[in-house]
Design an enzyme around this catalytic site. Sequence first.
Site, PDB file in Angstrom:
ATOM      1  N   GLY A  75       0.837  -1.193   0.000  1.00  0.00           N
ATOM      2  CA  GLY A  75       0.000   0.000   0.000  1.00  0.00           C
ATOM      3  C   GLY A  75       0.871   1.242   0.000  1.00  0.00           C
ATOM      4  N   GLY A 124       0.347  -5.162   0.618  1.00  0.00           N
ATOM      5  CA  GLY A 124      -0.845  -4.983  -0.207  1.00  0.00           C
ATOM      6  C   GLY A 124      -0.809  -5.747  -1.521  1.00  0.00           C
ATOM      7  N   GLU A 147       5.572  -5.901   7.373  1.00  0.00           N
ATOM      8  CA  GLU A 147       5.001  -4.764   8.110  1.00  0.00           C
ATOM      9  C   GLU A 147       5.584  -4.551   9.500  1.00  0.00           C
ATOM     10  OE1 GLU A 147       3.249  -7.072   6.477  1.00  0.00           O
ATOM     11  OE2 GLU A 147       1.927  -6.036   5.066  1.00  0.00           O
ATOM     12  N   ASP A 155      -1.543  -7.120   7.377  1.00  0.00           N
ATOM     13  CA  ASP A 155      -2.983  -6.867   7.211  1.00  0.00           C
ATOM     14  C   ASP A 155      -3.471  -7.529   5.911  1.00  0.00           C
ATOM     15  OD1 ASP A 155      -1.615  -5.013   5.596  1.00  0.00           O
ATOM     16  OD2 ASP A 155      -3.209  -3.518   5.762  1.00  0.00           O
TER      17      ASP A 155
HETATM   18  C1  QUE Z   1       7.793  -2.760   4.879  1.00  0.00           C
HETATM   19  C2  QUE Z   1       6.570  -2.576   4.280  1.00  0.00           C
HETATM   20  C3  QUE Z   1       6.445  -1.736   3.162  1.00  0.00           C
HETATM   21  C4  QUE Z   1       7.589  -1.101   2.662  1.00  0.00           C
HETATM   22  C5  QUE Z   1       8.829  -1.311   3.263  1.00  0.00           C
HETATM   23  C6  QUE Z   1       8.909  -2.129   4.367  1.00  0.00           C
HETATM   24  C7  QUE Z   1       5.171  -1.494   2.510  1.00  0.00           C
HETATM   25  C8  QUE Z   1       5.150  -0.588   1.401  1.00  0.00           C
HETATM   26  C9  QUE Z   1       6.343   0.005   0.945  1.00  0.00           C
HETATM   27  C10 QUE Z   1       6.431   0.945  -0.153  1.00  0.00           C
HETATM   28  C11 QUE Z   1       7.399   0.800  -1.133  1.00  0.00           C
HETATM   29  C12 QUE Z   1       7.522   1.717  -2.165  1.00  0.00           C
HETATM   30  C13 QUE Z   1       6.691   2.823  -2.216  1.00  0.00           C
HETATM   31  C14 QUE Z   1       5.723   2.980  -1.208  1.00  0.00           C
HETATM   32  C15 QUE Z   1       5.606   2.061  -0.192  1.00  0.00           C
HETATM   33  O1  QUE Z   1       7.521  -0.286   1.576  1.00  0.00           O
HETATM   34  O2  QUE Z   1       4.125  -2.055   2.918  1.00  0.00           O
HETATM   35  O3  QUE Z   1       4.910   4.077  -1.260  1.00  0.00           O
HETATM   36  O4  QUE Z   1       6.792   3.754  -3.232  1.00  0.00           O
HETATM   37  O5  QUE Z   1       3.980  -0.327   0.801  1.00  0.00           O
HETATM   38  O6  QUE Z   1      10.118  -2.322   4.983  1.00  0.00           O
HETATM   39  O7  QUE Z   1       5.471  -3.182   4.773  1.00  0.00           O
END
Ligand code: QUE
Length: 349
Positions: A75, A124, A147, A155
Amino acid sequence: MSDLVATATVQNTGTVRTEIRGGIGVITLDRVTALNALTTEMVEAIDAALAEWENTGLRAVVLDSASPKAFCAGGDIRAVQENSLAGDREASERFFSTEYRLNARIAGYPVPFISLIDGICMGGGMGLSVHGAFRVVSRNATLSMPETRIGFFPDIGASYFLSRLPGALGVYLGLTGARMSAADALYTGLATHFIDSESIQLVPATLADHPHRPVEEILRALGSPSPVADSALAEHRGQIDWCFSADTLAEIDERLAATAGDWAATTRETLSRLSPQSLQLTLELLAWGKQRTLRECLDAELALTRGVIRTPDFIEGIRAALVDKDRNPQWAASRFLGLDGDGRPRWMH
Ligand code: QUE
């Protein structure tokens, strides 16, 4: 005329493309610069396409990615953190409730739903794929629920699907956020088919070209021999089941400490760097989810998001991983007091 018919079936929101090709619905995640991290707009667009296609006689729906690196990194959790800092609860509520509604729709989808995972798939992205009937991975696939590294919790229905994995695999994956290879994903059952990266993009056209051949047979025919024998999870399965079937975090740590070898030492060190609040919450949530329906799990997770996203660990976890990128989060004391029998969290104020 044929142009009109063709354009009528193509939708493009800029971040998600949907189209129908030869009786196959194709949804392509196209937010390449953000590794397809899901925005509210994206989950709404996917959900709308699936709702529209539900009773139109499609043979299958394929979900793929325009990015060579990622299926979906999760997400857009950074936007959630910004909402929390700005005091905008409604924006995050809309994101999570739409995302979880989409997860439930995929789980109950009346048409075979096929995800093509040819790169990174986290959080997600797992929610978009694992609830569907077919999860195809290539050698480039890495899957994880990371997460606890960002002060959040697994989730998108993880309290349902992780808690149902064999032995203590789900608790191990949810607590540590360990990254699965294609072999690992096939070993757990989170992936169903293995297809080379060169062949995986042939899936929609091959399905369209063989309208009378069962979907499963086509995926098997395009597939390569399964690499499941290379699974690291399989190799450590005995240790995982022993250490992660303990009832408390303290006992899991004791069992890891009493286990010889690099795997146990590395795993123990990994856990020591993760949010204590996230670990406690995850352990309780997975135990709770084991006896519940997917719907109950998603509802409990939605209730949890409301509290978690306002805690210091979530703000700090996103800061360290995605804003400042120093990867050095300073965790606070846990504010999580426990889940009641209905899966409602109690928080320290
Ligand atoms: C753990 C996570 C997430 C993460 C890094 C973690 C995660 C997630 C993102 C993410 C990656 C690139 C993006 C962004 C979010 O990184 O759930 O907006 O551009 O969405 O160590 O759970």
